[in-house]
Scaffold this motif. Structure first.
Motif, PDB file in Angstrom:
ATOM      1  N   GLY A   7      -0.829  -0.423  -2.812  1.00 45.00           N
ATOM      2  CA  GLY A   7      -1.630   0.738  -2.422  1.00 45.00           C
ATOM      3  C   GLY A   7      -2.539   0.422  -1.262  1.00 45.00           C
ATOM      4  O   GLY A   7      -3.197  -0.621  -1.236  1.00 45.00           O
ATOM      5  N   LEU A   8      -2.586   1.330  -0.290  1.00 41.19           N
ATOM      6  CA  LEU A   8      -3.422   1.141   0.893  1.00 41.19           C
ATOM      7  C   LEU A   8      -4.733   1.902   0.811  1.00 41.19           C
ATOM      8  O   LEU A   8      -5.609   1.695   1.660  1.00 41.19           O
ATOM      9  N   ALA A   9      -4.896   2.787  -0.162  1.00 38.36           N
ATOM     10  CA  ALA A   9      -6.111   3.614  -0.228  1.00 38.36           C
ATOM     11  C   ALA A   9      -6.939   3.274  -1.462  1.00 38.36           C
ATOM     12  O   ALA A   9      -8.011   2.679  -1.366  1.00 38.36           O
ATOM     13  N   ALA A  10      -6.456   3.658  -2.627  1.00 40.30           N
ATOM     14  CA  ALA A  10      -7.171   3.436  -3.875  1.00 40.30           C
ATOM     15  C   ALA A  10      -6.168   3.432  -5.007  1.00 40.30           C
ATOM     16  O   ALA A  10      -4.991   3.781  -4.830  1.00 40.30           O
ATOM     17  N   TYR A  51       1.045  -4.031  -9.471  1.00 38.92           N
ATOM     18  CA  TYR A  51       0.326  -3.013  -8.712  1.00 38.92           C
ATOM     19  C   TYR A  51      -0.934  -3.644  -8.125  1.00 38.92           C
ATOM     20  O   TYR A  51      -1.725  -4.266  -8.847  1.00 38.92           O
ATOM     21  N   GLY A  52      -1.091  -3.509  -6.827  1.00 42.95           N
ATOM     22  CA  GLY A  52      -2.258  -4.046  -6.151  1.00 42.95           C
ATOM     23  C   GLY A  52      -2.717  -3.116  -5.052  1.00 42.95           C
ATOM     24  O   GLY A  52      -1.914  -2.434  -4.413  1.00 42.95           O
ATOM     25  N   VAL A  53      -4.033  -3.074  -4.852  1.00 39.46           N
ATOM     26  CA  VAL A  53      -4.646  -2.274  -3.791  1.00 39.46           C
ATOM     27  C   VAL A  53      -5.233  -3.238  -2.767  1.00 39.46           C
ATOM     28  O   VAL A  53      -5.969  -4.162  -3.134  1.00 39.46           O
ATOM     29  N   VAL A  54      -4.909  -3.018  -1.501  1.00 38.82           N
ATOM     30  CA  VAL A  54      -5.295  -3.963  -0.457  1.00 38.82           C
ATOM     31  C   VAL A  54      -6.797  -3.884  -0.216  1.00 38.82           C
ATOM     32  O   VAL A  54      -7.421  -2.822  -0.318  1.00 38.82           O
ATOM     33  N   LEU A  55      -7.371  -5.021   0.122  1.00 40.19           N
ATOM     34  CA  LEU A  55      -8.778  -5.116   0.486  1.00 40.19           C
ATOM     35  C   LEU A  55      -8.965  -5.221   1.990  1.00 40.19           C
ATOM     36  O   LEU A  55      -9.918  -4.683   2.538  1.00 40.19           O
TER      37      LEU A  55
END
Length: 440
Positions: free
Chosen positions: A224-227, A243-247
């Motif tokens: 995920g690039l947003a949230a 599942y991971g969201v980028v920092l």
């Protein structure tokens, strides 16, 4: 100077400016003003050594950043080395945001091209396909194929980089599932989604699609690039995906490249122990002839050992007899995932036993820098089996390129590993090869 006054409910006037100054002073005493919290003062993190130099501190930080991707689980588990993966890229208007530099879209396409190259380098007998989603429609850019050139050409096409509308997650998953359902049981079925939007425009109930993916044993992972999105989290949980969201930009690449090593095989799926494979011979004819894969006149190619058909490149499936065709270097390249090299251990100054790197013979520092204790990192990394010590560059080269410890090979300490392998897996005979990895 008199400040501004405001009337309270009990007809008493108070000074607004004095009250504001009081709150500001309280904020300052608690660690700084509120508008200063958004700034990260990175210079406060750096620490000087005893002589006031930053070189040793910066070198230590660089070593930690280099080795961050190497520290992974090295337990021997059962893995499927023949993979079938669909890379789904979001091309909605949300990808035009510039919170990732230069933009979400440009960074995603850059990392996607690097991912394709690294994927086939580490998984040469696997296949990959690319799907993009925009305007509520899923579009297949490339079919499942083992040729990285076709995927790179499709990603570089300007038409395939245009963003518009909203994405449709359900359409992309349905398209990927329809192609993966025909994959044989010995091949893994995976979908990796790079998603930048917070919404999805679906024609039906996406939870029906999730149930279908779970039934067909398709593993879905998200970057995920947003949230974080609840439906994406549920989808990954139900299909045993990640599942991971980028920092930031570096974290984006780390999350994307985590999908390059083959995942562990789930116990709920029936897997094959053996699969028929052919090792074709290379042919260089004087006169051109038609290949069965493109129906074009070519001089060179490979001859299928079963039906004697001519194909252009490896690995692939014969279009005439359906035999999986690979080369022995490709098979050996894929097999290293089953027996990963153990993570090297940081060596303190009190535990050094060598003044040179075992691999490249680079000289190490003979004594710790001023102010460093005997338990601090000496810049050496030791193999837990042969106990030879390596520099950080050789540590990275061993784990990412060589996939074998030079010290273990030199000492012959890996003979037990070969014996275990020969007991648990039958050797390659004719066109039959062992399919899955060894289970610990």
């Amino acid at each position: 100077m008199s400040g501004r006054k405001a009337k309270k409910d009990d007809d008493e006037y108070v000074d607004i400016d004095d009250a504001t100054d009081t709150h500001e002073n309280e904020d300052a005493q608690q660690g700084g003003y509120s508008w200063e919290e958004e700034y990260k003062r990175s210079w406060d993190v750096l620490q000087e050594d005893a002589e006031g130099r930053l070189s040793s501190v910066v070198a230590h930080l660089q070593q930690q950043m280099k080795r961050r991707r190497l520290l992974r689980d090295t337990a021997t588990v059962q893995r499927g080395i023949i993979r079938h993966l669909f890379l789904v890229i979001d091309l909605s208007e949300a990808m035009n945001e510039k919170d990732l530099r230069p933009s979400r879209l440009e960074l995603t396409l850059t990392y996607a091209r690097q991912f394709v190259t690294e994927y086939f380098d580490q998984n040469p007998i696997s296949q990959l396909g690319i799907i993009v989603i925009r305007d509520g429609v899923a579009e297949r850019l490339t079919d499942l194929s083992g040729n990285p050139t076709d995927h790179l050409r499709a990603l570089k096409n300007k038409r395939n980089q245009e963003t518009s509308g909203e994405p449709s997650l359900q359409n992309a998953l349905d398209m990927a599932c329809a192609s993966l359902v025909n994959v044989p049981s010995h091949g893994s079925r995976e979908v990796l989604v790079v998603y930048g939007s917070l919404t999805t425009c679906d024609p039906g109930d996406i939870y029906d699609t999730i149930a279908q993916l779970k039934k067909e044993h398709v593993r879905v992972s998200f970057v995920g690039l947003a949230a974080e999105i609840q439906v994406c989290r549920t989808l990954c949980k139900e299909t045993n995906g990640s599942y991971g969201v980028v920092l930031n930009e570096a974290h984006f690449k780390d999350l994307l490249f985590e999908a390059i090593p083959p995942p562990a095989v789930t116990q709920t799926r029936n897997t094959s122990n053996l699969v028929m494979m052919g090792f074709p011979t290379k042919s260089n004819d004087l006169h051109p002839s038609f290949c069965v894969c493109h129906s074009k006149l070519t001089v060179g190619g490979y001859i299928c050992p079963r039906c004697s058909s001519k194909i252009c490149e490896l690995p692939t499936d014969c279009d005439v007899c359906g035999l999986t065709l690979v080369s022995s270097p490709h098979l050996a390249r894929s097999y290293h995932h089953l027996f990963p090299v153990d993570n090297f251990i940081e060596v303190p100054w009190s535990g050094i036993n060598s003044l040179h790197c075992f691999a490249c013979q680079t000289a190490f520092d003979s004594s710790p820098p001023p102010g460093a204790g005997l338990e601090s990192n000496s810049g050496r990394y030791s193999c837990p089996r042969c106990h030879n010590q390596f520099c950080v560059d050789c540590d990275i080269f061993v784990h990412e390129v060589l996939h074998n410890c030079p010290g273990c090979w030199a000492a012959g300490s890996n003979i037990s590993t070969v014996q275990i392998h020969s007991k648990k897996q039958p050797a390659i005979q004719n066109d039959v090869m062992p399919m899955q990895g060894v289970t610990s």
